[in-house]
Design a protein around this motif. Sequence first.
Motif, mmCIF file in Angstrom:
data_model
loop_
_atom_site.group_PDB
_atom_site.id
_atom_site.type_symbol
_atom_site.label_atom_id
_atom_site.label_comp_id
_atom_site.label_asym_id
_atom_site.label_seq_id
_atom_site.Cartn_x
_atom_site.Cartn_y
_atom_site.Cartn_z
ATOM 1 N N GLU A 1 26.922 -52.049 28.843
ATOM 2 C CA GLU A 1 28.169 -52.797 28.726
ATOM 3 C C GLU A 1 28.951 -52.360 27.487
ATOM 4 N N GLY B 1 31.037 -53.304 42.302
ATOM 5 C CA GLY B 1 29.762 -53.831 41.842
ATOM 6 C C GLY B 1 28.831 -52.812 41.230
ATOM 7 N N ASP C 1 28.002 -63.923 37.111
ATOM 8 C CA ASP C 1 28.369 -62.818 36.229
ATOM 9 C C ASP C 1 28.587 -61.542 37.037
ATOM 10 N N GLY C 2 29.742 -60.895 36.837
ATOM 11 C CA GLY C 2 29.977 -59.595 37.463
ATOM 12 C C GLY C 2 31.326 -59.490 38.131
#
Length: 359
Positions: A175, A259, A69-70
Amino acid sequence: MNLAVNIGEKSYPIILEPGCAQKLPEILQQRFPGKKFVLITNRTIAALYAKLLNSWESQLDLKSFTVPDGEMYKNIETWSSILDFMLGSSLDRTSVAIAFGGGVVGDMTGFAAAVFLRGIDYIQVPTTLLAMVDSSIGGKTAIDHPLGKNLIGAFHPPRLVLVDPQFLDTLSPREFFSGYAELFKHGFVGGREMFKFVQKNHESMLSKNADILLEGIYKSLSVKANIVEQDQFETKGLRALLNLGHTFGHSLERFFNFGDILHGEAVYWGIKCAFETAKQLKLMTPENEATIDSLVSRMKMPNLPGAIDPKKIYEYMFMDKKTESGRLRFIIPVEPGKSVIIPDVPKEVIQSVLSIVFS
């Protein structure tokens, strides 16, 4: 609440309905009878929705593959692992891929579908607000490269988009706020009525008022669908307007190595930079500037992971895919609900904007 993206023989529907994910097997069996399916998701979604995934797998000829995830994993290595799984799953050219996740999963799955056996169908089941209102529709698929964001990809529209707002119940506040940036952005490119809607309902949507947020998602989808229908491959200049804030934003993402800052967080800063650019270039009447400022000033600016280097931010802009013949193009708000493309903004203006915004 259904709508469609009408692009000729590759037109596709968007189903927007709370709880519609429960009906996915029934919908797919009707639209793709007898087909094999491969589902790509990430570890977070796989854990959160294990029961739902098991239900889908019990009703469909479906194999699932999980990726990290990411944004930092939206690269050639992860994309290649998706293709490896697809190649080992006895799929054929009639098989259908399912992107179950946010924008990273959707982009990588769509790009894998675009090249697997020279192209198979895929559908989008977005689980983040950003993917629901932006990346799941339009057919842009891509992976990142160390030199820039979304530099390797293809136009490959989905055959169906299934938007279930109930997935937002498990989305983290960070998010959700990041994803709202794309809905917020549509207020500056989607016409005066969209601007008024965002201006009136900004705080209500951020507080997740269910009815108003559902309406906001629908309106945002409608704005993007309308633009994509007129300029599917971004050759006429119209679709580029959807990149408001993204030239600045993508540079920020690269600066922080894809990131430490989320895409939507970078877009907020990009919108603020675009508005400051419009002020410096004197592209707005005093009345329009005041009206736009009344909304921009209500943005809660996300924290940056660290200090920025304006020289690096400017340098990274030239690796953005919106650059043409070595010239930067910026999408700049000029009226409520209207933005324009401005090429060749003087370097000193951009440097001044970066100094003011990030001081």
